[in-house]
Design an enzyme around this catalytic site. Structure first.
Site, PDB file in Angstrom:
ATOM      1  CE  LYS A 272     -51.304 129.048 179.349  1.00  0.00           C
ATOM      2  NZ  LYS A 272     -51.184 127.842 180.161  1.00  0.00           N
TER       3      LYS A 272
ATOM      4  CD  GLU B  76     -44.308 128.486 181.205  1.00  0.00           C
ATOM      5  OE1 GLU B  76     -44.929 129.343 181.835  1.00  0.00           O
ATOM      6  OE2 GLU B  76     -44.716 127.991 180.142  1.00  0.00           O
TER       7      GLU B  76
ATOM      8  CD  GLU C 185     -50.951 125.469 177.452  1.00  0.00           C
ATOM      9  OE1 GLU C 185     -51.202 126.453 176.745  1.00  0.00           O
ATOM     10  OE2 GLU C 185     -51.044 125.488 178.702  1.00  0.00           O
TER      11      GLU C 185
ATOM     12  CG  ASN D  23     -49.092 131.949 177.363  1.00  0.00           C
ATOM     13  OD1 ASN D  23     -49.743 132.273 176.377  1.00  0.00           O
ATOM     14  ND2 ASN D  23     -48.676 130.704 177.564  1.00  0.00           N
TER      15      ASN D  23
ATOM     16  CB  SER E  50     -49.816 127.470 189.189  1.00  0.00           C
ATOM     17  OG  SER E  50     -50.522 126.531 188.387  1.00  0.00           O
TER      18      SER E  50
ATOM     19  CG  HIS F  41     -46.546 127.325 176.334  1.00  0.00           C
ATOM     20  ND1 HIS F  41     -47.448 126.333 176.633  1.00  0.00           N
ATOM     21  CD2 HIS F  41     -46.524 128.163 177.394  1.00  0.00           C
ATOM     22  CE1 HIS F  41     -47.963 126.582 177.829  1.00  0.00           C
ATOM     23  NE2 HIS F  41     -47.420 127.685 178.318  1.00  0.00           N
TER      24      HIS F  41
ATOM     25  N   GLY G 199     -51.168 125.588 184.695  1.00  0.00           N
ATOM     26  CA  GLY G 199     -52.631 125.529 184.697  1.00  0.00           C
ATOM     27  C   GLY G 199     -53.213 124.565 185.703  1.00  0.00           C
TER      28      GLY G 199
HETATM   29  P1  PGA Z   1     -50.446 129.178 184.251  1.00  0.00           P
HETATM   30  O1  PGA Z   1     -49.760 129.084 182.802  1.00  0.00           O
HETATM   31  O2  PGA Z   1     -49.909 130.420 184.907  1.00  0.00           O
HETATM   32  O3  PGA Z   1     -51.911 129.252 183.974  1.00  0.00           O
HETATM   33  O4  PGA Z   1     -50.045 127.941 184.987  1.00  0.00           O
HETATM   34  C1  PGA Z   1     -48.419 129.437 182.640  1.00  0.00           C
HETATM   35  C2  PGA Z   1     -48.018 129.236 181.216  1.00  0.00           C
HETATM   36  O5  PGA Z   1     -48.526 128.313 180.566  1.00  0.00           O
HETATM   37  O6  PGA Z   1     -47.185 129.980 180.691  1.00  0.00           O
END
Ligand code: PGA
Length: 250
Positions: free
Chosen positions: A11, A166, A96, A9, A212, A94, A172
């Site tokens: 982003k 998630e 976000e 992903n 992460s 997601h 993140g």
């Molecule tokens: P990250 O993001 O691996 O940077 O924690 C995962 C995601 O948002 O799908």
């Protein structure tokens, strides 16, 4: 579609030229992957990503789509538009999107319906906030998000669904869920699927962990019984790290 799926992903990262360069770097490193490999790119990078992945084992995902086929929805992109371009996957719900852009369980369900009808595979994201984990309601939150998103999705259509667990507190932050925590919730989500459909459908569905996941912890997470892949943010922007995670998915 195989059972194990590793999806990046990206982003809001990478210009089209940078997307091409990253995919060219990833391609040789993952060509013998034992799992399905996907890159989730910004809308504007989709043509470049499709061109760069042509003839390879890498699929392209969008990071969202709107549920109507067309119409007066300024700034939106429909699932049909993605499908016509050659996009196979779309990340939906997601955290976000839910936190910053107002996606709700109800609108995520509509997006899932739009994606299924267009023939896309939806990577449906669910997960709890830290306060919810501390309240001990992680299982309920994930069950509710899953059930609402899958409302009206038939057992046949479930084949077009990948679920990504998630935990929001792990995204993140560098704070990964332990392999046991990840597995526990993935197993709970699988039980929800078994309840909605049946055990065979639950066993067949791909449930990823995301938050992460990186080159250092992927093998441990992916070795768990109910973790069938990963949705990778930060580490998917580095070709070697992403390839290491892909190699850990067997
Ligand atoms: P990250 O993001 O691996 O940077 O924690 C995962 C995601 O948002 O799908």
């Amino acid at each position: 579609m195989g059972k194990y799926v590793i999806a990046g992903n990206w982003k809001m990262n990478k210009t089209p030229a940078e997307a091409t360069a990253l995919i060219e770097a990833i391609k040789p490193l993952v060509k013998d992957a034992a799992c399905d490999v996907v890159v989730g790119v910004p809308f504007i990078d989709i043509p470049a990503a499709l061109e760069a992945t042509k003839g390879s084992n890498i699929g392209v995902a969008a990071q969202n789509c709107y549920w109507e086929k067309s119409g007066a929805f300024t700034g939106e992109i429909s699932a049909d538009m993605l499908r016509e371009m050659g996009v196979k996957y779309v990340i939906l719900g997601h955290s976000e999107r839910r936190t910053y852009f107002g996606d709700t369980d109800a609108t995520v369900a509509k997006r899932v319906r739009g994606a299924i009808d267009a023939g896309l595979t939806a990577i449906l994201c669910v997960g709890e906030y830290l306060e919810q984990r501390e309240q001990g309601i992680t299982a309920e939150i994930c069950a509710m998000q899953t059930k609402i998103a899958l409302e009206g999705v038939s057992e046949e259509e479930l084949k077009q669904i990948i679920i990504a667990y998630e935990p929001v507190w792990a995204i993140g932050t560098g704070k990964t869920a332990t392999a046991e925590q990840a597995n526990e919730v993935c197993a709970q989500i699988r039980d929800v699927i078994a309840g909605l459909y049946n055990q065979a459908a639950a066993d067949a569905v791909t449930i990823q962990y995301g938050g992460s996941m990186n080159a250092g912890n992927a093998a441990q997470l992916l070795a768990m019984s109910d973790v069938d892949g990963g949705l990778i943010g930060g580490a998917s922007l580095k070709a070697e790290d992403f390839a290491t995670i892909v190699a850990a998915a067997k």
